[in-house]
Motif scaffolding. Structure first.
Motif, mmCIF file in Angstrom:
data_model
loop_
_atom_site.group_PDB
_atom_site.id
_atom_site.type_symbol
_atom_site.label_atom_id
_atom_site.label_comp_id
_atom_site.label_asym_id
_atom_site.label_seq_id
_atom_site.Cartn_x
_atom_site.Cartn_y
_atom_site.Cartn_z
ATOM 1 N N TRP A 25 -8.201 5.908 24.609
ATOM 2 C CA TRP A 25 -9.638 5.846 24.340
ATOM 3 C C TRP A 25 -9.942 5.261 22.971
ATOM 4 O O TRP A 25 -9.348 5.637 21.967
ATOM 5 N N TYR A 27 -13.353 5.039 20.574
ATOM 6 C CA TYR A 27 -14.634 5.747 20.506
ATOM 7 C C TYR A 27 -15.689 4.897 19.806
ATOM 8 O O TYR A 27 -15.410 4.283 18.773
ATOM 9 N N HIS A 72 -21.218 9.718 20.667
ATOM 10 C CA HIS A 72 -20.244 8.679 20.960
ATOM 11 C C HIS A 72 -19.803 8.749 22.416
ATOM 12 O O HIS A 72 -20.119 9.688 23.140
ATOM 13 N N GLY A 74 -16.279 7.279 25.055
ATOM 14 C CA GLY A 74 -14.922 6.752 25.056
ATOM 15 C C GLY A 74 -14.815 5.543 25.971
ATOM 16 O O GLY A 74 -15.351 5.545 27.076
#
Length: 94
Positions: A25, A27, A72, A74
């Motif tokens: 991920w 972010y 946020h 991912g």
């Protein structure tokens, strides 16, 4: 997917779901990522996070928290060219 820039690191989340899909991920602030194309949603466990996958090929593309509590989201960085992401360090954080 269009991201504003490459992340400084990629997270190899050790949870069961992320491990199974092989996620790395990156972010980003939610409003900085553009997602084009149709996705299907999977909500796991507490159902607070929506994991999206491409409706055509089934590859996991990103996740976000739909109620806006997290600023946020991912993005599955392994969907980008491996040469481009090769130098991004991988960390393991839950």
């Amino acid at each position: 997917m269009t991201i504003p820039e490459l992340p400084s690191e990629m997270n190899a989340c050790p949870c069961e779901f992320c491990s199974r899909v092989g996620a790395r991920w990156g972010y980003f602030k939610r409003d900085t990522v553009q997602v084009d194309g149709k996705t299907d949603v999977y909500r796991r466990a507490t159902r607070t996070i929506e994991f999206h996958r491409c409706s055509i090929c089934g590859v996991v593309t990103h996740w976000h928290e739909p109620k806006g509590r997290l600023p946020h989201m991912g993005v599955q960085m392994l969907n980008f060219d491996r040469v481009v992401i090769a130098e991004i360090p991988i960390v393991i954080e839950p």
